[in-house]
Design an enzyme around this catalytic site. Structure first.
Site, PDB file in Angstrom:
ATOM      1  N   GLY A   1       2.077   2.309  11.027  1.00 28.87           N
ATOM      2  CA  GLY A   1       3.071   3.377  10.971  1.00 28.87           C
ATOM      3  C   GLY A   1       3.718   3.693  12.302  1.00 28.87           C
ATOM      4  O   GLY A   1       4.291   4.756  12.490  1.00 28.87           O
TER       5      GLY A   1
ATOM      6  N   SER B   1       2.872  -1.978  10.501  1.00 25.86           N
ATOM      7  CA  SER B   1       4.312  -2.063  10.802  1.00 25.86           C
ATOM      8  C   SER B   1       4.954  -3.382  10.365  1.00 25.86           C
ATOM      9  O   SER B   1       5.886  -3.860  11.018  1.00 25.86           O
ATOM     10  CB  SER B   1       4.581  -1.802  12.291  1.00 25.86           C
TER      11      SER B   1
ATOM     12  N   HIS C   1      -9.675   1.787   4.746  1.00 28.90           N
ATOM     13  CA  HIS C   1      -8.404   1.905   5.467  1.00 28.90           C
ATOM     14  C   HIS C   1      -8.586   2.858   6.652  1.00 28.90           C
ATOM     15  O   HIS C   1      -9.321   3.839   6.556  1.00 28.90           O
ATOM     16  CB  HIS C   1      -7.316   2.425   4.515  1.00 28.90           C
TER      17      HIS C   1
ATOM     18  N   LYS D   1       0.223   4.308  -0.328  1.00 27.81           N
ATOM     19  CA  LYS D   1      -0.353   5.549   0.220  1.00 27.81           C
ATOM     20  C   LYS D   1      -0.026   6.707  -0.734  1.00 27.81           C
ATOM     21  O   LYS D   1      -0.045   6.521  -1.947  1.00 27.81           O
ATOM     22  CB  LYS D   1       0.138   5.772   1.651  1.00 27.81           C
TER      23      LYS D   1
ATOM     24  N   GLU E   1      -6.849   5.156   7.773  1.00 32.12           N
ATOM     25  CA  GLU E   1      -6.552   6.570   7.477  1.00 32.12           C
ATOM     26  C   GLU E   1      -7.750   7.233   6.798  1.00 32.12           C
ATOM     27  O   GLU E   1      -8.014   8.417   7.009  1.00 32.12           O
ATOM     28  CB  GLU E   1      -5.275   6.667   6.625  1.00 32.12           C
TER      29      GLU E   1
ATOM     30  N   GLU F   1      -5.968  -4.650  10.417  1.00 32.27           N
ATOM     31  CA  GLU F   1      -4.924  -3.655  10.667  1.00 32.27           C
ATOM     32  C   GLU F   1      -5.232  -2.918  11.963  1.00 32.27           C
ATOM     33  O   GLU F   1      -5.978  -1.921  11.962  1.00 32.27           O
ATOM     34  CB  GLU F   1      -4.876  -2.644   9.524  1.00 32.27           C
TER      35      GLU F   1
ATOM     36  N   ASN G   1       0.873  -1.179   0.000  1.00 31.78           N
ATOM     37  CA  ASN G   1       0.000   0.000   0.000  1.00 31.78           C
ATOM     38  C   ASN G   1       0.906   1.223   0.000  1.00 31.78           C
ATOM     39  O   ASN G   1       1.465   1.579   1.027  1.00 31.78           O
ATOM     40  CB  ASN G   1      -0.896  -0.035   1.260  1.00 31.78           C
TER      41      ASN G   1
HETATM   42  P1  PGA Z   1       2.532   0.425   7.756  1.00 34.52           P
HETATM   43  O1  PGA Z   1       1.094   0.695   7.089  1.00 34.52           O
HETATM   44  O2  PGA Z   1       3.029  -0.883   7.208  1.00 34.52           O
HETATM   45  O3  PGA Z   1       3.375   1.595   7.319  1.00 34.52           O
HETATM   46  O4  PGA Z   1       2.320   0.376   9.233  1.00 34.52           O
HETATM   47  C1  PGA Z   1       0.203  -0.357   6.873  1.00 34.52           C
HETATM   48  C2  PGA Z   1      -1.061   0.176   6.268  1.00 34.52           C
HETATM   49  O5  PGA Z   1      -1.478   1.282   6.647  1.00 34.52           O
HETATM   50  O6  PGA Z   1      -1.683  -0.455   5.393  1.00 34.52           O
END
Ligand code: PGA
Length: 254
Positions: free
Chosen positions: A176, A216, A98, A15, A100, A170, A13
């Site tokens: 993150g 992560s 997601h 982003k 976010e 998640e 992903n």
């Molecule tokens: P990350 O993000 O691996 O940077 O923690 C995962 C995600 O948001 O899909």
């Protein structure tokens, strides 16, 4: 349960990262490194690079998708993108819900459900993201949160359509943050999700649905996680931006 007859699916992903040139270069270098992999390799890229990514990945085992879409087919929605537009650009799947999007763009379970329905109607595979916050976990609300996000997010999706759906667990506290869930915590959540899927559809279908872990994910963690019976792959954010770490995650997962 836990037969692991399901494919291993690794989703990058990206982003809000990468230009067209960076995308083409990344895929060019990625293709020879993963061409023998038995894992399914998906890249969820920004809208602006879907077309270039799909062209570059043609004939390879890399599948290109989008990170979001609107629930309408078209209309006066300034700045929005429809499912049929991402299909037109070459996307085969879309990430929906997601955390976010939920957090920064106020997406509700009901809105996400309408998007899942539209995505499937448009011929896309849908990856539904769910996960609890740190506060919800501390308050022992994890299962209630997952249940609500799943049952509302998948409301009205038929058994026939279910084969086009996967779920990404998640935990918000792991995204993150470098605070990855332990294999035990992740497995417990994945088993609960599979149980919910068997209540929504049936156990045969639930056994076929891929459930990815996200939050992560780094190359050094994936071996232990993928050994768990209900963990079928990963949704990788930060570590999917670098070729070396993404290839290492793919290689360590199969
Ligand atoms: P990350 O993000 O691996 O940077 O923690 C995962 C995600 O948001 O899909």
């Amino acid at each position: 349960m836990g037969s692991k007859e399901r494919s291993t699916v690794i989703v990058g992903n990206w982003k809000m990262h990468k230009t067209i040139d960076e995308t083409v270069e990344f895929i060019k270098q990625l293709m020879p490194r993963i061409k023998e992999s038995t894992a399914k390799i998906y890249l969820a890229v920004p809208f602006t690079v879907i077309s270039a990514a799909a062209d570059e990945a043609k004939g390879s085992n890399i599948v290109i998708g989008a990170q979001n879409m609107n629930d309408a087919t078209e209309g006066a929605f300034t700045g929005e993108i429809a499912g049929k537009m991402v299909v037109d650009a070459g996307a085969k799947f879309v990430i929906l819900g997601h955390s976010e999007r939920r957090r920064y763009f106020n997406e509700t379970d009901e809105f996400i459900n309408r998007k899942v329905k539209r995505a499937l109607a448009d011929g896309l595979e849908a990856i539904l993201c769910i996960g609890e916050t740190a506060e919800e976990r501390e308050a022992d609300e994890t299962e209630n949160v997952l249940k609500k996000q799943l049952t509302t997010g998948l409301e009205g999706i038929s058994k026939e359509q279910a084969v086009k759906v996967s779920v990404a667990y998640e935990p918000v506290w792991a995204i993150g943050t470098s605070k990855i869930a332990t294999p035990e915590i992740a497995q417990e959540a994945h088993a609960f999700i599979r149980k919910m899927l068997s209540e929504i559809w049936d156990s045969e279908i639930a056994d076929r649905i891929v459930i990815q872990y996200g939050g992560s994910v780094k190359p050094e963690y994936v071996k232990e996680l993928i050994e768990k019976p209900d963990i079928d792959g990963f949704l990788v954010g930060g570590a999917s931006l670098s070729l070396e770490s993404f290839v290492a995650i793919v290689n360590n997962s199969v």
